[in-house]
Design a protein around this motif. Structure first.
Motif, PDB file in Angstrom:
ATOM      1  N   ASP A  14      28.021  34.787  42.577  1.00 21.91           N
ATOM      2  CA  ASP A  14      26.711  34.312  42.119  1.00 21.91           C
ATOM      3  C   ASP A  14      26.378  32.928  42.648  1.00 21.91           C
ATOM      4  O   ASP A  14      25.202  32.591  42.834  1.00 21.91           O
ATOM      5  CB  ASP A  14      26.639  34.328  40.591  1.00 21.91           C
ATOM      6  N   LYS A  15      27.395  32.118  42.927  1.00 20.48           N
ATOM      7  CA  LYS A  15      27.168  30.760  43.445  1.00 20.48           C
ATOM      8  C   LYS A  15      26.782  30.765  44.927  1.00 20.48           C
ATOM      9  O   LYS A  15      26.347  29.738  45.461  1.00 20.48           O
ATOM     10  CB  LYS A  15      28.414  29.902  43.229  1.00 20.48           C
ATOM     11  N   LYS A  16      26.932  31.908  45.570  1.00 22.28           N
ATOM     12  CA  LYS A  16      26.577  32.020  46.990  1.00 22.28           C
ATOM     13  C   LYS A  16      25.152  32.518  47.201  1.00 22.28           C
ATOM     14  O   LYS A  16      24.679  32.586  48.338  1.00 22.28           O
ATOM     15  CB  LYS A  16      27.537  33.003  47.679  1.00 22.28           C
ATOM     16  N   TYR A  56      31.959  40.279  48.273  1.00 20.77           N
ATOM     17  CA  TYR A  56      33.336  40.368  47.790  1.00 20.77           C
ATOM     18  C   TYR A  56      34.290  40.688  48.934  1.00 20.77           C
ATOM     19  O   TYR A  56      35.368  40.076  49.049  1.00 20.77           O
ATOM     20  CB  TYR A  56      33.456  41.448  46.713  1.00 20.77           C
ATOM     21  N   GLN A  90      34.942  37.637  51.094  1.00 19.46           N
ATOM     22  CA  GLN A  90      35.871  36.696  50.452  1.00 19.46           C
ATOM     23  C   GLN A  90      37.300  37.217  50.483  1.00 19.46           C
ATOM     24  O   GLN A  90      38.252  36.452  50.638  1.00 19.46           O
ATOM     25  CB  GLN A  90      35.448  36.461  48.997  1.00 19.46           C
ATOM     26  N   ALA A 142      29.681  36.993  38.857  1.00 22.57           N
ATOM     27  CA  ALA A 142      30.163  35.741  38.262  1.00 22.57           C
ATOM     28  C   ALA A 142      31.688  35.683  38.238  1.00 22.57           C
ATOM     29  O   ALA A 142      32.295  34.616  38.440  1.00 22.57           O
ATOM     30  CB  ALA A 142      29.605  35.604  36.849  1.00 22.57           C
ATOM     31  N   TYR A 196      33.809  36.649  40.364  1.00 25.69           N
ATOM     32  CA  TYR A 196      34.392  36.287  41.654  1.00 25.69           C
ATOM     33  C   TYR A 196      33.619  35.183  42.369  1.00 25.69           C
ATOM     34  O   TYR A 196      33.799  34.969  43.568  1.00 25.69           O
ATOM     35  CB  TYR A 196      34.481  37.531  42.541  1.00 25.69           C
ATOM     36  N   GLY A 197      32.775  34.480  41.630  1.00 27.13           N
ATOM     37  CA  GLY A 197      32.065  33.345  42.204  1.00 27.13           C
ATOM     38  C   GLY A 197      30.996  33.708  43.216  1.00 27.13           C
ATOM     39  O   GLY A 197      30.473  32.827  43.912  1.00 27.13           O
TER      40      GLY A 197
END
Length: 493
Positions: free
Chosen positions: A100-102, A26, A29, A95, A97-98
């Motif tokens: 999880d896709k990393k 986090y 980002q 999820a 803050y996206g």
């Protein structure tokens, strides 16, 4: 050629998708959006400790208002939470803050080698159990926690292999174990044992904690009067309510631990009186609740709403202090002559400390020995370029230390980019090498910490090499502190 084909390049690679890794992601980002990054996680899901441990009643041993992420407030009205709720909170936060896709799951980092010529880290990774992959990055962040996920701390319990009942360790709790109407003995006196007793007792016939030496066990209300007052006064603003409650949990424990370190004998007396008031008349405080050490020399155990003491008063739980002479096929014989007759023995004997998840570090293919090195600001390892290690506090929430580290390193990476710096390396001066003495990295006298001395880096007695102290100082240093002393900054050609 095969290795080149599978090479995955990033600016930053984080290892570990627990509290530290998600928080670091986090901050990257937020503060360094221009940097590409991924998280490599050896297990099947995020969560770290909260994914691994499944024993009955597993819960936090810190308040969730500071153990939770500062960028996503803990909204429930209880300061101590069960493990399942914590992992749900972590998954929801990732999820949202996206993050999880990393995450790349089932990616176990085996080796990490730094090349001084290319100024890059190359990580050898086993993916999905067998596939070998290589990852390369400019900056390497170890968010792996501090203990071994595959093997618990082995305590020497004479004759344990002869026991004909069930033996279980909390780190690998059998999902199908039925302890209904069973006599259970928990060997250990730490937070896990204190959690297990009131959670096993309702179904078990009886639960006994068998301890060699006692710990401090303090009751903590799920919601205290100050929190209730804050909620009433800020009914019109949830963000303000969350901020004030978080600051309450930052300030009050800080003041209390400072008091304990400054006046240990007085604090010991206060703890003793609080414990005595909750014990049943049949259970004396000495020796069962009179530790030989002062508060916070080892971790203080907290039980929500006094559930541990309530279990003792009900008669469903008890505490026995003594040394095991041997375990027999049907019992546990103590050196005092007493004997226990459990159906189940739970060995809650602690964690095995393991640095960086057991991965091997090297520089130009030469092995790097962590235990020989000092640690800069409790974050970067001596002589190890472009790398950081996340470690929390022993007397406050882990997340506070993790976030101070994340903010410091994000600030450093931003400054590196601004100045076209390609490498930052912690170095002690010649004078420091001559005069600096070694100090413990962790301010604990616990057995598992003492046994891990040869596995962890060292703190120094002066300068940037001192051990971490407390959150307020560390977060101030992260925002405004000196990030030049003790470091070599190397600009690109």
């Amino acid at each position: 050629m095969a290795a080149e084909k599978s090479l995955h390049e990033y600016d930053v690679i984080l290892v570990g998708a627990g509290i530290s890794g998600i928080n670091f992601a986090y901050r990257l980002q937020e503060r360094n959006p221009e940097l590409s990054f991924c998280i490599l996680e050896g297990r099947h899901e995020l969560g770290g400790t909260w994914s691994l441990f499944k024993y009955p009643g597993i819960r936090s041993d810190s308040d969730l208002y500071t153990f939770g992420f500062p960028w996503r407030p803990w909204e429930e009205q209880n300061s101590i939470a069960q493990g399942a709720r914590i992992i749900n909170y972590m998954k929801e936060s990732a999820a949202m803050y996206g993050i999880d896709k990393k995450i790349q799951y089932h990616h176990q980092v085996n080796n990490a080698n730094y090349s001084t010529s290319s100024k890059r880290w190359t990580l050898d990774v086993t993916a999905n159990g067998s596939e070998q992959r290589a990852f390369r990055c400019k900056f390497f962040l170890m968010c792996t926690g501090y203990y071994d996920y595959k093997e618990p701390l082995k305590a020497i319990i004479p004759g344990i292999e002869d026991f004909e009942g069930t033996v279980a360790h909390p780190q690998f709790w059998p999902e199908d174990m039925d302890y209904t109407d069973k006599n259970v003995v928990i060997v250990g006196s730490g937070a896990t044992a204190i959690t297990l007793l009131p959670n096993l007792a309702p179904k078990a016939s009886h639960v006994t904690i068998l301890q060699r030496s006692p710990s401090y066990v303090m009751s903590q209300p799920s919601e205290d009067k100050l929190e209730l007052l804050i909620r009433r006064m800020t009914w019109w603003s949830k963000p303000l309510e969350h901020r004030l409650i978080r600051w309450k949990w930052l300030l009050v424990p800080f003041l209390f631990t400072r008091f304990a370190y400054t006046f240990p004998k007085t604090c010991r007396k206060l703890f003793g009186k609080a414990i005595q008031a909750q014990l049943p008349p049949t259970l004396p405080r000495d020796p069962h609740f009179n530790p030989s050490y002062d508060p916070f020399e080892q971790r203080v155990c907290f039980c929500p709403d006094g559930d541990f003491y309530e279990c003792l008063r009900s008669g469903k739980g008890s505490v026995q202090t003594g040394v095991i002479e041997k375990v027999t096929p049907h019992g546990i014989k103590l050196t005092s002559g007493d004997e226990l007759h459990p159906d189940i023995i739970v060995t809650a004997t602690g964690l095995k400390v393991r640095f960086a998840g057991g991965m091997k570090l090297s520089i130009d293919d030469k092995p790097y020995n962590v235990a020989e090195k000092f640690i800069w600001k409790g974050v970067m390892l001596e002589d190890l370029p472009n790398a950081a290690f996340v470690i929390g506090y022993v007397d406050a929430s882990w997340t506070l230390g993790a976030d101070a580290t994340a903010q410091l390193m994000c600030r450093m990476m931003k400054q590196m980019r601004k100045e076209h710096v390609v490498e930052v390396v912690p170095r002690r001066s010649e004078a420091e090498k001559r005069t600096m003495t070694e100090e413990p990295l962790l301010r604990l006298t616990s057995t598992y910490v003492r046994k891990a001395k040869d596995m962890l880096p060292k703190a120094g007695s002066s300068g940037q090499w001192k051990a971490r102290s407390y959150y307020y100082k560390d977060i101030w240093m992260a925002w405004f502190g000196d990030i030049r002393s003790g470091l070599e900054w190397v600009r690109g050609v």
